[in-house]
Design a protein around this motif. Sequence first.
Motif, PDB file in Angstrom:
ATOM      1  N   THR A 125      55.204  43.978  32.442  1.00 38.73           N
ATOM      2  CA  THR A 125      54.971  43.219  31.861  1.00 38.73           C
ATOM      3  C   THR A 125      54.308  41.472  32.823  1.00 38.73           C
ATOM      4  N   PHE A 126      55.198  41.315  33.587  1.00 36.43           N
ATOM      5  CA  PHE A 126      54.952  39.929  34.640  1.00 36.43           C
ATOM      6  C   PHE A 126      54.694  40.831  35.886  1.00 36.43           C
ATOM      7  N   LYS A 127      54.463  41.756  35.907  1.00 30.89           N
ATOM      8  CA  LYS A 127      53.849  42.019  37.761  1.00 30.89           C
ATOM      9  C   LYS A 127      52.820  42.676  37.827  1.00 30.89           C
ATOM     10  N   LYS A 128      52.320  42.945  36.280  1.00 26.78           N
ATOM     11  CA  LYS A 128      50.434  43.014  35.087  1.00 26.78           C
ATOM     12  C   LYS A 128      49.724  41.581  35.458  1.00 26.78           C
ATOM     13  N   LEU A 129      51.019  40.494  34.310  1.00 22.89           N
ATOM     14  CA  LEU A 129      50.352  39.564  34.375  1.00 22.89           C
ATOM     15  C   LEU A 129      50.433  38.576  35.559  1.00 22.89           C
ATOM     16  N   GLN A 130      50.660  39.032  36.461  1.00 21.42           N
ATOM     17  CA  GLN A 130      51.347  37.936  37.877  1.00 21.42           C
ATOM     18  C   GLN A 130      49.428  38.693  38.367  1.00 21.42           C
ATOM     19  N   SER A 131      49.169  39.762  38.564  1.00 19.65           N
ATOM     20  CA  SER A 131      47.901  40.555  39.162  1.00 19.65           C
ATOM     21  C   SER A 131      46.539  39.637  38.897  1.00 19.65           C
ATOM     22  N   LEU A 132      46.724  39.239  37.483  1.00 24.05           N
ATOM     23  CA  LEU A 132      45.742  38.588  36.003  1.00 24.05           C
ATOM     24  C   LEU A 132      45.607  37.752  36.653  1.00 24.05           C
ATOM     25  N   GLU A 133      46.830  36.653  37.045  1.00 18.11           N
ATOM     26  CA  GLU A 133      46.405  35.392  37.568  1.00 18.11           C
ATOM     27  C   GLU A 133      45.688  34.959  38.946  1.00 18.11           C
ATOM     28  N   ARG A 134      46.301  36.627  39.362  1.00 23.14           N
ATOM     29  CA  ARG A 134      45.539  36.438  41.188  1.00 23.14           C
ATOM     30  C   ARG A 134      44.658  36.507  41.514  1.00 23.14           C
ATOM     31  N   MET A 135      43.771  37.429  40.192  1.00 19.73           N
ATOM     32  CA  MET A 135      42.137  37.350  40.018  1.00 19.73           C
ATOM     33  C   MET A 135      41.637  36.425  38.936  1.00 19.73           C
ATOM     34  N   ALA A 136      42.662  35.403  38.441  1.00 21.90           N
ATOM     35  CA  ALA A 136      41.953  34.806  38.033  1.00 21.90           C
ATOM     36  C   ALA A 136      41.517  32.977  38.502  1.00 21.90           C
ATOM     37  N   MET A 137      43.067  33.180  39.822  1.00 26.91           N
ATOM     38  CA  MET A 137      43.114  31.662  40.375  1.00 26.91           C
ATOM     39  C   MET A 137      41.729  31.685  40.941  1.00 26.91           C
ATOM     40  N   PRO A 138      41.263  32.392  41.660  1.00 25.97           N
ATOM     41  CA  PRO A 138      40.102  31.665  42.021  1.00 25.97           C
ATOM     42  C   PRO A 138      38.979  31.062  41.372  1.00 25.97           C
ATOM     43  N   LYS A 139      38.518  31.302  40.021  1.00 29.89           N
ATOM     44  CA  LYS A 139      37.810  31.328  39.627  1.00 29.89           C
ATOM     45  C   LYS A 139      38.083  29.580  38.977  1.00 29.89           C
ATOM     46  N   ARG A 140      40.157  29.607  38.240  1.00 27.83           N
ATOM     47  CA  ARG A 140      40.026  28.292  37.684  1.00 27.83           C
ATOM     48  C   ARG A 140      39.519  27.464  38.782  1.00 27.83           C
ATOM     49  N   PHE A 141      40.152  27.465  40.135  1.00 27.41           N
ATOM     50  CA  PHE A 141      40.042  26.741  41.453  1.00 27.41           C
ATOM     51  C   PHE A 141      37.821  26.259  41.684  1.00 27.41           C
ATOM     52  N   GLN A 142      37.868  27.532  41.573  1.00 26.78           N
ATOM     53  CA  GLN A 142      36.287  26.711  41.294  1.00 26.78           C
ATOM     54  C   GLN A 142      35.799  26.237  40.564  1.00 26.78           C
ATOM     55  N   LYS A 143      36.764  26.413  38.831  1.00 21.61           N
ATOM     56  CA  LYS A 143      36.014  25.866  37.848  1.00 21.61           C
ATOM     57  C   LYS A 143      36.162  23.806  37.804  1.00 21.61           C
ATOM     58  N   LEU A 144      37.843  24.113  38.228  1.00 25.51           N
ATOM     59  CA  LEU A 144      38.198  22.406  38.569  1.00 25.51           C
ATOM     60  C   LEU A 144      37.610  22.161  40.056  1.00 25.51           C
ATOM     61  N   LYS A 145      37.137  22.306  40.912  1.00 24.87           N
ATOM     62  CA  LYS A 145      36.483  21.611  41.596  1.00 24.87           C
ATOM     63  C   LYS A 145      35.076  21.108  41.443  1.00 24.87           C
ATOM     64  N   GLU A 146      34.072  21.939  40.321  1.00 21.75           N
ATOM     65  CA  GLU A 146      33.098  21.505  39.660  1.00 21.75           C
ATOM     66  C   GLU A 146      33.546  20.637  39.273  1.00 21.75           C
ATOM     67  N   GLU A 147      34.381  20.307  37.904  1.00 20.57           N
ATOM     68  CA  GLU A 147      35.022  19.326  37.511  1.00 20.57           C
ATOM     69  C   GLU A 147      35.121  18.056  38.296  1.00 20.57           C
ATOM     70  N   VAL A 148      36.069  17.950  39.063  1.00 17.88           N
ATOM     71  CA  VAL A 148      35.796  17.006  40.232  1.00 17.88           C
ATOM     72  C   VAL A 148      34.946  16.715  40.530  1.00 17.88           C
ATOM     73  N   GLU A 149      33.891  17.394  41.382  1.00 19.61           N
ATOM     74  CA  GLU A 149      33.101  16.547  41.623  1.00 19.61           C
ATOM     75  C   GLU A 149      32.572  16.191  40.637  1.00 19.61           C
ATOM     76  N   VAL A 150      32.449  16.694  39.260  1.00 18.22           N
ATOM     77  CA  VAL A 150      31.042  16.113  38.086  1.00 18.22           C
ATOM     78  C   VAL A 150      31.877  15.143  37.667  1.00 18.22           C
ATOM     79  N   LEU A 151      33.297  14.501  37.808  1.00 18.15           N
ATOM     80  CA  LEU A 151      33.745  13.055  37.318  1.00 18.15           C
ATOM     81  C   LEU A 151      34.005  12.309  38.619  1.00 18.15           C
ATOM     82  N   SER A 152      33.964  13.060  40.022  1.00 15.30           N
ATOM     83  CA  SER A 152      33.560  11.841  41.195  1.00 15.30           C
ATOM     84  C   SER A 152      32.337  11.448  41.232  1.00 15.30           C
ATOM     85  N   ASP A 153      31.220  12.427  40.786  1.00 16.31           N
ATOM     86  CA  ASP A 153      29.919  12.072  41.100  1.00 16.31           C
ATOM     87  C   ASP A 153      29.667  10.474  39.912  1.00 16.31           C
ATOM     88  N   LYS A 154      29.855  10.510  38.172  1.00 20.58           N
ATOM     89  CA  LYS A 154      30.075  10.218  37.578  1.00 20.58           C
ATOM     90  C   LYS A 154      30.432   8.674  37.772  1.00 20.58           C
TER      91      LYS A 154
END
Length: 150
Positions: A106-135
């Motif tokens: 179960t944890f191995k499956k969760l780890q692989s899902l987290e690794r796949m979701a990490m770039p998306k989350r990182f990109q989303k957070l980066k965009e949010e930081v840019e929006v907040l920084s511009d604001k």
Amino acid sequence: RTQVNYYLLKFSLKGTQNSNTPAKFNSKKRLYTRASMGSNKDRLESLEKRLQGNRALMGKEAKKAAKLEKKLKILLGGYMARGQALSKQLSDTHEQVEQSVVELETFKKLQSLERMAMPKRFQKLKEEVEVLSDKENKLQVEYANISHSE
């Protein structure tokens, strides 16, 4: 006793023409004779007598077996208890291992899902930081304009 009578019969019938003929007990004469000799009634009585003898022997053997089982139970009781305890411990450990394997998978499956979701989350957070920084920059500029105009 029955065995002795059988051997006596075998010895007494030896030398006759058909010594392999089955023997029967004649209760009237109280001796063993050839099964082919005598009437059906005599044969039936002989078989009943043999059955009674076998039942008695079986009862004696059952008592001996029960006595031996009791002795063995006393002698091996500690080993049997230890064996049962170890068997239970082994089954408990096996269940724990199975549960751990399920959790690991179960944890191995969760780890692989987290690794796949990490770039998306990182990109989303980066965009949010840019929006907040511009604001924040816009608000800082606006504050600077307000504080200079006063």
